[in-house]
Each structure stands twice: as C-alpha cells, then as structure tokens.
Enzyme design. Sequence first.
Site, mmCIF file in Angstrom:
data_model
loop_
_atom_site.group_PDB
_atom_site.id
_atom_site.type_symbol
_atom_site.label_atom_id
_atom_site.label_comp_id
_atom_site.label_asym_id
_atom_site.label_seq_id
_atom_site.Cartn_x
_atom_site.Cartn_y
_atom_site.Cartn_z
ATOM 1 N N HIS A 290 0.830 -1.200 0.000
ATOM 2 C CA HIS A 290 0.000 0.000 0.000
ATOM 3 C C HIS A 290 0.862 1.246 0.000
ATOM 4 O O HIS A 290 2.072 1.210 0.255
ATOM 5 C CB HIS A 290 -0.910 -0.001 1.234
ATOM 6 C CG HIS A 290 -0.183 0.228 2.530
ATOM 7 N ND1 HIS A 290 -0.057 1.469 3.105
ATOM 8 C CD2 HIS A 290 0.462 -0.634 3.365
ATOM 9 C CE1 HIS A 290 0.629 1.378 4.227
ATOM 10 N NE2 HIS A 290 0.959 0.109 4.408
ATOM 11 N N CYS A 291 0.207 2.373 -0.286
ATOM 12 C CA CYS A 291 0.817 3.688 -0.081
ATOM 13 C C CYS A 291 -0.209 4.501 0.705
ATOM 14 O O CYS A 291 -0.775 3.990 1.665
ATOM 15 C CB CYS A 291 1.241 4.336 -1.388
ATOM 16 S SG CYS A 291 -0.016 4.357 -2.690
ATOM 17 N N THR A 292 -0.461 5.737 0.340
ATOM 18 C CA THR A 292 -1.458 6.523 1.068
ATOM 19 C C THR A 292 -2.855 6.308 0.502
ATOM 20 O O THR A 292 -3.775 5.889 1.217
ATOM 21 C CB THR A 292 -1.097 8.018 1.043
ATOM 22 O OG1 THR A 292 0.108 8.215 1.801
ATOM 23 C CG2 THR A 292 -2.199 8.859 1.672
ATOM 24 N N THR B 183 1.161 2.281 -5.442
ATOM 25 C CA THR B 183 0.572 0.947 -5.328
ATOM 26 C C THR B 183 0.009 0.474 -6.659
ATOM 27 O O THR B 183 0.166 -0.695 -7.033
ATOM 28 C CB THR B 183 -0.534 0.969 -4.256
ATOM 29 O OG1 THR B 183 0.066 1.226 -2.984
ATOM 30 C CG2 THR B 183 -1.287 -0.351 -4.208
#
Length: 254
Positions: free
Chosen positions: A152-154, A160
Amino acid sequence: MTTASTPDRTEDLPRLLPSASNFRDLGGHVGLDGRRVRHGRVYRSDHLGGLTPSDLRTLQGMGLTHRIDFRGVEECAALPCDVAGLTALPLSIEPTVVQRVQALIGEGTVPSEAQAVELMCDTYRGFVREAAPMYARFFRHLIEQPTPVVFHCTAGKDRTGYAAALLLGALGVAHDDIVQDYLLTNRLFRRSPLVQARGPAHVMDVLWSVQPAFLDAAFATIEQEFGDLPSYLEGPIGLGPRELAQLRASLLEG
C-alpha cells in the site's frame, strides 16, 4: 502475455475492509497460459491507518504476514499504520506531485487540469526510472517470502497501482485487465479525512483519481527506454527467467 480476459470485476467486487476503501485482492485475473492469479495471496490497499476494530480483526484473520509500505518518511510519521501481527517492510517512494503543485502556486501559477494530468504522468515516469530499486525489492520480497502480503501507499492508487500493474504484467495478465484493475480505484477509493493535502479543487480532483494516461505514461517509458516489459522486468527489476518462474509458480494456479 496472455490475451485471455478476466471477467468484469467491478460489479461484484467485495469490500473486504470498508475502512480501507481501496483494499482488494489481486486474485482471479487470468494470467499466463490461462492460469488464474491465486486468491488470498496478494492484496493492494490504501493506507491502513484508520481501520475499525472489526476490519482490523478481518485483516488479522487473512493469514497475512507482511505489509509493504511505499509511503514516504513524513507520510508514515503523520499516519502510523502498524498492524499487530504484520511485519512492515518500508520501501519509501517519496511523493512529489503535491509539492510541485504547491511550488507552482507559490510562484503565482495555478496549474490547469491538463497541467495537473501531465504532472501525474511525469510522476509515473519517475516510478519507472528513479523508483525501480524499490520495486525490485518489492518483487524480491514476493519471491523470498511466498506468504500472504498486502502492499500500500497513502491512497493505494499511484505507487501501489504501478506496483500492481507490474506484478500482473509479470504474471502474464492481459494489458486491458491490468488497466481495469488500475481504474477500479475511481470506484472504490474515498478520500480520507486523516490525510492532509491541499490545492485547487480542479487540481486535487486529478491528483486523487487515476486516469489511463497515467499508467500509459509509465508503460510508454518502459517501451521507449527498455524495449518492452519483459526487458524492464529482467533489467532494473531483477526478474530473470529463474525469478520469473518462481514468482509465477507461487502466484498462479495450476
């Protein structure tokens, strides 16, 4: 790469973790030689910093062992996403596009929608070039630790989304299906009140969505600079024939 098509996933895709709006299983896509990507092995998500107790219990019951986090250092500090039972692997790819927008505004220039799109395209070109070492480590982890993982990222859409596109491409999923999975973000993702990012509304609407042009920019860069996806995977990403065979044996059925 296979030309088989995965059935439309947009109508019956379950919300596995409602409090992580862009969380989903990459399983089910048709890959190399008609073999499907295994369910329950690789998940993509937006940040995991606001999970409800119910969703946290669901996540912990999925058999996941690792969490791969593409967020930058300040993002991780601002929104901790530690999940009990998951080993974190930080692969920091620092965000730049919001900073570039703010710099332009500071100089007295408000980017147009078209300029915002081009900024996003340039960000994806950077994934191909500058961020390749982090994506190489991502694949190395998938090979060395063949246990369920979430990355994941933000927002779970750019860093992602590119990782998911590379992974599905390596598994032989058809390009149209890769794009379909990528664009699901526009249906699933909800902006989180926990994430602070400010700018003109027309610009932020671009930055908080995905467009085919973004991913197209990445794949065009791969073709221009490396010839094709297999050459890029074997070169900067480090997936030679042996590694690619290991990845496919782990993540494809049959």
